[in-house]
Design an enzyme around this catalytic site. Structure first.
Site, PDB file in Angstrom:
ATOM      1  N   ALA A  95       0.873  -1.195   0.000  1.00 26.14           N
ATOM      2  CA  ALA A  95       0.000   0.000   0.000  1.00 26.14           C
ATOM      3  C   ALA A  95       0.903   1.236   0.000  1.00 26.14           C
ATOM      4  O   ALA A  95       0.786   2.127   0.841  1.00 26.14           O
ATOM      5  CB  ALA A  95      -0.960   0.009   1.179  1.00 26.14           C
ATOM      6  N   LEU A  96       1.775   1.252  -0.972  1.00 33.49           N
ATOM      7  CA  LEU A  96       2.887   2.205  -0.962  1.00 33.49           C
ATOM      8  C   LEU A  96       2.449   3.641  -1.235  1.00 33.49           C
ATOM      9  O   LEU A  96       1.572   3.898  -2.041  1.00 33.49           O
ATOM     10  CB  LEU A  96       3.930   1.773  -1.994  1.00 33.49           C
ATOM     11  CG  LEU A  96       4.503   0.365  -1.773  1.00 33.49           C
ATOM     12  CD1 LEU A  96       5.534   0.046  -2.853  1.00 33.49           C
ATOM     13  CD2 LEU A  96       5.126   0.214  -0.384  1.00 33.49           C
ATOM     14  N   HIS A  97       3.080   4.556  -0.515  1.00 28.80           N
ATOM     15  CA  HIS A  97       2.829   5.994  -0.693  1.00 28.80           C
ATOM     16  C   HIS A  97       4.187   6.691  -0.802  1.00 28.80           C
ATOM     17  O   HIS A  97       5.242   6.041  -0.780  1.00 28.80           O
ATOM     18  CB  HIS A  97       2.001   6.530   0.474  1.00 28.80           C
ATOM     19  CG  HIS A  97       2.528   6.168   1.835  1.00 28.80           C
ATOM     20  ND1 HIS A  97       3.766   6.580   2.285  1.00 28.80           N
ATOM     21  CD2 HIS A  97       1.996   5.426   2.844  1.00 28.80           C
ATOM     22  CE1 HIS A  97       3.961   6.130   3.499  1.00 28.80           C
ATOM     23  NE2 HIS A  97       2.913   5.405   3.873  1.00 28.80           N
ATOM     24  N   ALA A  98       4.126   8.015  -0.885  1.00 32.41           N
ATOM     25  CA  ALA A  98       5.369   8.772  -1.110  1.00 32.41           C
ATOM     26  C   ALA A  98       6.385   8.598   0.028  1.00 32.41           C
ATOM     27  O   ALA A  98       7.587   8.772  -0.196  1.00 32.41           O
ATOM     28  CB  ALA A  98       5.045  10.253  -1.296  1.00 32.41           C
ATOM     29  N   GLY A  99       5.915   8.251   1.217  1.00 32.01           N
ATOM     30  CA  GLY A  99       6.845   7.984   2.321  1.00 32.01           C
ATOM     31  C   GLY A  99       7.713   6.765   2.016  1.00 32.01           C
ATOM     32  O   GLY A  99       8.943   6.797   2.134  1.00 32.01           O
ATOM     33  N   HIS A 100       7.057   5.690   1.601  1.00 36.26           N
ATOM     34  CA  HIS A 100       7.809   4.487   1.223  1.00 36.26           C
ATOM     35  C   HIS A 100       8.776   4.795   0.070  1.00 36.26           C
ATOM     36  O   HIS A 100       9.917   4.347   0.061  1.00 36.26           O
ATOM     37  CB  HIS A 100       6.859   3.384   0.735  1.00 36.26           C
ATOM     38  CG  HIS A 100       5.893   2.885   1.766  1.00 36.26           C
ATOM     39  ND1 HIS A 100       4.544   3.098   1.674  1.00 36.26           N
ATOM     40  CD2 HIS A 100       6.085   2.159   2.891  1.00 36.26           C
ATOM     41  CE1 HIS A 100       3.935   2.521   2.702  1.00 36.26           C
ATOM     42  NE2 HIS A 100       4.850   1.942   3.453  1.00 36.26           N
TER      43      HIS A 100
ATOM     44  N   GLU B 296      11.656   7.037  10.087  1.00 36.32           N
ATOM     45  CA  GLU B 296      11.510   7.554  11.461  1.00 36.32           C
ATOM     46  C   GLU B 296      10.046   7.659  11.856  1.00 36.32           C
ATOM     47  O   GLU B 296       9.734   7.891  13.018  1.00 36.32           O
ATOM     48  CB  GLU B 296      12.176   8.929  11.568  1.00 36.32           C
ATOM     49  CG  GLU B 296      13.679   8.859  11.568  1.00 36.32           C
ATOM     50  CD  GLU B 296      14.328  10.213  11.799  1.00 36.32           C
ATOM     51  OE1 GLU B 296      13.615  11.230  11.868  1.00 36.32           O
ATOM     52  OE2 GLU B 296      15.564  10.237  11.900  1.00 36.32           O
TER      53      GLU B 296
ATOM     54  N   VAL C  68       7.846  11.627   5.821  1.00 39.24           N
ATOM     55  CA  VAL C  68       7.217  12.378   4.726  1.00 39.24           C
ATOM     56  C   VAL C  68       5.777  12.693   5.129  1.00 39.24           C
ATOM     57  O   VAL C  68       5.053  11.816   5.622  1.00 39.24           O
ATOM     58  CB  VAL C  68       7.244  11.568   3.409  1.00 39.24           C
ATOM     59  CG1 VAL C  68       6.507  12.307   2.300  1.00 39.24           C
ATOM     60  CG2 VAL C  68       8.689  11.284   3.001  1.00 39.24           C
TER      61      VAL C  68
ATOM     62  N   LEU D  11       2.343  10.649   6.227  1.00 34.63           N
ATOM     63  CA  LEU D  11       1.772   9.662   5.312  1.00 34.63           C
ATOM     64  C   LEU D  11       1.767   8.295   5.991  1.00 34.63           C
ATOM     65  O   LEU D  11       2.718   7.926   6.674  1.00 34.63           O
ATOM     66  CB  LEU D  11       2.605   9.576   4.025  1.00 34.63           C
ATOM     67  CG  LEU D  11       2.673  10.815   3.144  1.00 34.63           C
ATOM     68  CD1 LEU D  11       3.309  10.470   1.804  1.00 34.63           C
ATOM     69  CD2 LEU D  11       1.306  11.412   2.911  1.00 34.63           C
TER      70      LEU D  11
HETATM   71  P1  AMP Z   1       5.057  -0.031   6.518  1.00 37.90           P
HETATM   72  O1  AMP Z   1       4.704  -0.432   5.121  1.00 37.90           O
HETATM   73  O2  AMP Z   1       4.019   0.826   7.186  1.00 37.90           O
HETATM   74  O3  AMP Z   1       5.528  -1.187   7.347  1.00 37.90           O
HETATM   75  O4  AMP Z   1       6.316   0.925   6.374  1.00 37.90           O
HETATM   76  C1  AMP Z   1       7.483   0.503   5.715  1.00 37.90           C
HETATM   77  C2  AMP Z   1       8.572   1.481   5.976  1.00 37.90           C
HETATM   78  O5  AMP Z   1       8.185   2.775   5.504  1.00 37.90           O
HETATM   79  C3  AMP Z   1       8.894   1.659   7.472  1.00 37.90           C
HETATM   80  O6  AMP Z   1      10.293   1.741   7.655  1.00 37.90           O
HETATM   81  C4  AMP Z   1       8.192   2.944   7.804  1.00 37.90           C
HETATM   82  O7  AMP Z   1       8.764   3.619   8.904  1.00 37.90           O
HETATM   83  C5  AMP Z   1       8.365   3.718   6.527  1.00 37.90           C
HETATM   84  N1  AMP Z   1       7.370   4.784   6.432  1.00 37.90           N
HETATM   85  C6  AMP Z   1       6.025   4.659   6.538  1.00 37.90           C
HETATM   86  N2  AMP Z   1       5.438   5.858   6.438  1.00 37.90           N
HETATM   87  C7  AMP Z   1       6.425   6.772   6.266  1.00 37.90           C
HETATM   88  C8  AMP Z   1       6.459   8.192   6.109  1.00 37.90           C
HETATM   89  N3  AMP Z   1       5.357   8.920   6.113  1.00 37.90           N
HETATM   90  N4  AMP Z   1       7.664   8.788   5.950  1.00 37.90           N
HETATM   91  C9  AMP Z   1       8.806   8.050   5.952  1.00 37.90           C
HETATM   92  N5  AMP Z   1       8.837   6.704   6.099  1.00 37.90           N
HETATM   93  C10 AMP Z   1       7.662   6.080   6.249  1.00 37.90           C
END
Ligand code: AMP
Length: 285
Positions: A35-40, A151, A179, A187
């Site tokens: 469910a990737l977004h700009a943070g990923h 973070e 992000v 995000l």
């Molecule tokens: P997840 O898919 O939620 O397990 O996240 C995968 C990786 O993306 C983890 O290292 C999260 O900390 C990072 N991540 C999720 N959201 C953000 C964001 N908004 N900004 C930066 N990194 C993120």
């Protein structure tokens, strides 16, 4: 745009990485739950700057969800994720299924003590054990030179750093900044759960912890500053899990004065959606 190469088994993952490493290339891993977004994607960009090859894993890890949490409903969108990763320049995507990660008879857990007692660890029993176990597996499966974590999940980042150190896993852990949407909301794949009204309220989480951090920098005490933040969020309709001021390395309550880097962390529900966020206190005003 050619499709990104996708592998679903540990054996295939290893053969790609082994070839690259034999050629002297540096390999980065970015673990995600999809469910990737700009943070990923910012993690992928950061990884590309530090390595020759970037592997992204997509695995919704069942053992890090509690029995009443959202494992079943967690957003799944593999096709669009692969598309985004191709555009972001990932070299390989590892998409194992549950049986590849946890075959019949799987009975091992990795547990990081102390760091996981509190904050999200207190609210989500077994969560960090699930995270530590899957991250250990992914690092051993991929064998990257470095791995990037956001973070956004600050406690998770520290847990990963600790387990890598404690278990002598030869990998560099890189932390990436959070992000945010334009209105400040961090995000998250879970933001899609928010109703339009909740979405309007949600940025107050970041605004409030930023205010707490600013008040700390001005000399306000940690307990008073955190409590004021908590009241403000409650008044806006959040159900608070925690608003905490912590040491950025140990996550313990402060024993001395606030210093630059001291972290303000919060977790709170809007309706059924649990949001987390954190900020660092900047230099003392
Ligand atoms: P997840 O898919 O939620 O397990 O996240 C995968 C990786 O993306 C983890 O290292 C999260 O900390 C990072 N991540 C999720 N959201 C953000 C964001 N908004 N900004 C930066 N990194 C993120």
């Amino acid at each position: 745009m050619p499709a990104v190469t996708t592998v679903r088994t540990v054996a295939d993952l290893r053969s790609h990485v082994a070839k690259w490493r034999k050629e002297g290339e540096r390999v980065a891993l970015v673990p995600t739950m999809g469910a990737l977004h700009a943070g990923h994607l910012s993690l992928v960009t950061l990884a590309r700057g530090k390595a020759d090859r970037v592997v992204v894993s997509i695995f919704i890890n069942p053992i890090q969800f509690g029995p009443r949490e959202d494992f079943k409903t967690y957003p799944r969108q593999e096709a669009s994720d692969l598309d985004k990763l191709a555009k972001a320049g990932a070299d390989l995507v590892f998409v194992p299924d549950g049986a590849e990660m946890y075959p019949e008879g799987f009975s091992t857990r990795v547990k990081v003590f102390d760091l996981t007692d509190d904050l999200c660890g207190a609210a989500r029993p077994n969560h960090f054990e699930g995270v530590a176990t899957v991250v250990t597996k992914l690092l051993l499966q991929a064998g990257p030179d470095l791995a990037v974590f956001g973070e956004k999940d600050y406690q998770q980042l520290l847990v990963v750093r600790r387990l890598v150190r404690d278990l002598n896993i030869p990998v560099e852990i890189v932390g990436a900044p959070i992000v945010r949407e334009e209105d400040g909301l961090a995000l998250s794949s879970r933001n899609v759960y928010l109703s339009p009204a909740e979405r309007k309220t949600a940025p107050l989480l970041y605004r409030t912890i930023s205010e707490v951090a600013a008040n700390l920098a001005k000399g306000e005490g940690a307990d008073a500053a955190a409590l004021a933040g908590r009241f403000k969020l409650e008044a806006a309709g959040f159900r608070i899990d925690y608003v905490a001021v912590r040491d950025p390395e140990t996550l313990k309550p402060l024993s001395g004065p606030v210093k630059p880097g001291t972290r303000v962390l919060a977790a709170a529900y809007l309706g059924k959606t649990r949001l987390i966020d954190n900020v660092a206190v900047s230099a003392k005003a």
